[in-house]
Design a protein around this motif. Sequence first.
Motif, mmCIF file in Angstrom:
data_model
loop_
_atom_site.group_PDB
_atom_site.id
_atom_site.type_symbol
_atom_site.label_atom_id
_atom_site.label_comp_id
_atom_site.label_asym_id
_atom_site.label_seq_id
_atom_site.Cartn_x
_atom_site.Cartn_y
_atom_site.Cartn_z
ATOM 1 N N ILE A 1 0.854 -1.202 0.000
ATOM 2 C CA ILE A 1 0.000 0.000 0.000
ATOM 3 C C ILE A 1 0.883 1.244 0.000
ATOM 4 C CG2 ILE A 1 -1.709 1.315 1.330
ATOM 5 C CD1 ILE A 1 -2.731 -1.476 2.339
ATOM 6 N N LEU A 2 1.959 1.217 0.779
ATOM 7 C CA LEU A 2 2.895 2.340 0.818
ATOM 8 C C LEU A 2 3.498 2.595 -0.551
ATOM 9 C CD1 LEU A 2 4.572 4.461 2.326
ATOM 10 C CD2 LEU A 2 6.140 2.630 3.002
ATOM 11 N N ARG A 3 3.787 1.547 -1.296
ATOM 12 C CA ARG A 3 4.353 1.719 -2.636
ATOM 13 C C ARG A 3 3.373 2.423 -3.573
ATOM 14 N NH1 ARG A 3 7.217 -4.166 -2.544
ATOM 15 N NH2 ARG A 3 9.183 -3.465 -1.649
ATOM 16 N N VAL A 4 2.094 2.200 -3.389
ATOM 17 C CA VAL A 4 1.094 2.938 -4.172
ATOM 18 C C VAL A 4 1.172 4.424 -3.821
ATOM 19 C CG1 VAL A 4 -1.390 3.269 -4.567
ATOM 20 C CG2 VAL A 4 -0.441 0.956 -4.435
ATOM 21 N N PHE A 5 1.365 4.706 -2.542
ATOM 22 C CA PHE A 5 1.483 6.105 -2.136
ATOM 23 C C PHE A 5 2.761 6.749 -2.677
ATOM 24 C CE2 PHE A 5 -2.117 5.331 0.478
ATOM 25 C CZ PHE A 5 -2.702 6.576 0.608
ATOM 26 N N TYR A 6 3.834 5.976 -2.842
ATOM 27 C CA TYR A 6 5.031 6.523 -3.497
ATOM 28 C C TYR A 6 4.668 7.041 -4.889
ATOM 29 C CZ TYR A 6 8.010 3.807 -0.192
ATOM 30 O OH TYR A 6 8.624 3.273 0.899
ATOM 31 N N LEU A 7 3.900 6.244 -5.615
ATOM 32 C CA LEU A 7 3.495 6.650 -6.969
ATOM 33 C C LEU A 7 2.617 7.901 -6.933
ATOM 34 C CD1 LEU A 7 2.721 3.134 -8.498
ATOM 35 C CD2 LEU A 7 4.761 4.554 -8.840
ATOM 36 N N LEU A 8 1.720 7.969 -5.955
ATOM 37 C CA LEU A 8 0.862 9.152 -5.824
ATOM 38 C C LEU A 8 1.687 10.395 -5.473
ATOM 39 C CD1 LEU A 8 -2.172 7.599 -3.922
ATOM 40 C CD2 LEU A 8 -2.094 8.320 -6.326
ATOM 41 N N ILE A 9 2.677 10.220 -4.606
ATOM 42 C CA ILE A 9 3.552 11.343 -4.244
ATOM 43 C C ILE A 9 4.300 11.840 -5.480
ATOM 44 C CG2 ILE A 9 5.641 11.999 -2.970
ATOM 45 C CD1 ILE A 9 4.704 10.014 -0.784
ATOM 46 N N ILE A 10 4.851 10.915 -6.245
ATOM 47 C CA ILE A 10 5.589 11.297 -7.449
ATOM 48 C C ILE A 10 4.659 11.977 -8.454
ATOM 49 C CG2 ILE A 10 6.850 10.400 -9.450
ATOM 50 C CD1 ILE A 10 8.007 8.263 -7.488
ATOM 51 N N ALA A 11 3.451 11.453 -8.623
ATOM 52 C CA ALA A 11 2.504 12.036 -9.581
ATOM 53 C C ALA A 11 2.094 13.448 -9.171
ATOM 54 C CB ALA A 11 1.279 11.138 -9.725
ATOM 55 N N THR A 12 1.701 13.634 -7.911
ATOM 56 C CA THR A 12 1.283 14.968 -7.469
ATOM 57 C C THR A 12 2.469 15.923 -7.437
ATOM 58 O OG1 THR A 12 1.493 14.337 -5.130
ATOM 59 C CG2 THR A 12 -0.706 14.157 -6.131
ATOM 60 N N GLY A 13 3.645 15.423 -7.077
ATOM 61 C CA GLY A 13 4.846 16.261 -7.088
ATOM 62 C C GLY A 13 5.217 16.693 -8.493
ATOM 63 N N ALA A 14 5.105 15.770 -9.447
ATOM 64 C CA ALA A 14 5.406 16.114 -10.840
ATOM 65 C C ALA A 14 4.421 17.160 -11.364
ATOM 66 C CB ALA A 14 5.370 14.868 -11.713
ATOM 67 N N LEU A 15 3.141 17.013 -11.009
ATOM 68 C CA LEU A 15 2.157 18.018 -11.423
ATOM 69 C C LEU A 15 2.526 19.397 -10.877
ATOM 70 C CD1 LEU A 15 -1.212 16.087 -10.996
ATOM 71 C CD2 LEU A 15 -0.171 16.851 -13.130
ATOM 72 N N LEU A 16 2.874 19.454 -9.602
ATOM 73 C CA LEU A 16 3.268 20.734 -9.013
ATOM 74 C C LEU A 16 4.546 21.269 -9.650
ATOM 75 C CD1 LEU A 16 2.542 20.009 -5.254
ATOM 76 C CD2 LEU A 16 1.377 21.681 -6.701
ATOM 77 N N PHE A 17 5.502 20.378 -9.903
ATOM 78 C CA PHE A 17 6.772 20.787 -10.502
ATOM 79 C C PHE A 17 6.553 21.412 -11.870
ATOM 80 C CE2 PHE A 17 10.396 19.663 -13.265
ATOM 81 C CZ PHE A 17 11.388 20.387 -12.625
ATOM 82 N N PHE A 18 5.817 20.732 -12.739
ATOM 83 C CA PHE A 18 5.631 21.245 -14.091
ATOM 84 C C PHE A 18 4.730 22.475 -14.123
ATOM 85 C CE2 PHE A 18 6.862 16.806 -15.129
ATOM 86 C CZ PHE A 18 8.072 17.138 -15.732
ATOM 87 N N LYS A 19 3.873 22.612 -13.127
ATOM 88 C CA LYS A 19 2.976 23.754 -13.076
ATOM 89 C C LYS A 19 3.692 25.014 -12.568
ATOM 90 C CE LYS A 19 -1.669 24.806 -11.384
ATOM 91 N NZ LYS A 19 -2.784 24.302 -10.574
#
Length: 123
Positions: free
Chosen positions: A40-58
């Motif tokens: 379950i934690l590994r799924v959250f790693y992916l969510l962290i990377i996805a939301t972080g990438a969205l913020l980064f590119f924005k």
Amino acid sequence: MFESTHAHITTWVVALILFVIVLVLQKGGNQKGAKITHMILRVFYLLIIATGALLFFKHQAYNPALYGIKFLGGIIVIAMLEMILVRTAKAKNTAILWIVFVVALAITIYLGMKLPIGWNMFA
């Protein structure tokens, strides 16, 4: 901006809580529970990377270098979380990983608060 920042913060807070839970389960000898929670934690790693990438590119146009360092710091934090859990499960030494984790987490949180879309506690 407001929603994606909150989504990102929520995912890493939940991930840190899950990390502690996995450590406690591993130390307590509940390997089955630790393995499920770790997945379950590994799924959250992916969510962290996805939301972080969205913020980064924005928002990277404000200061691409510092946002890049923050992004890299976040990836290092996730890598350290994973390596600490795997090495703990194998009963190997994790001291240096904890040091790298704490330093990377401190840098990442500091930059998150200092950069324009952060809380600006250090302005």
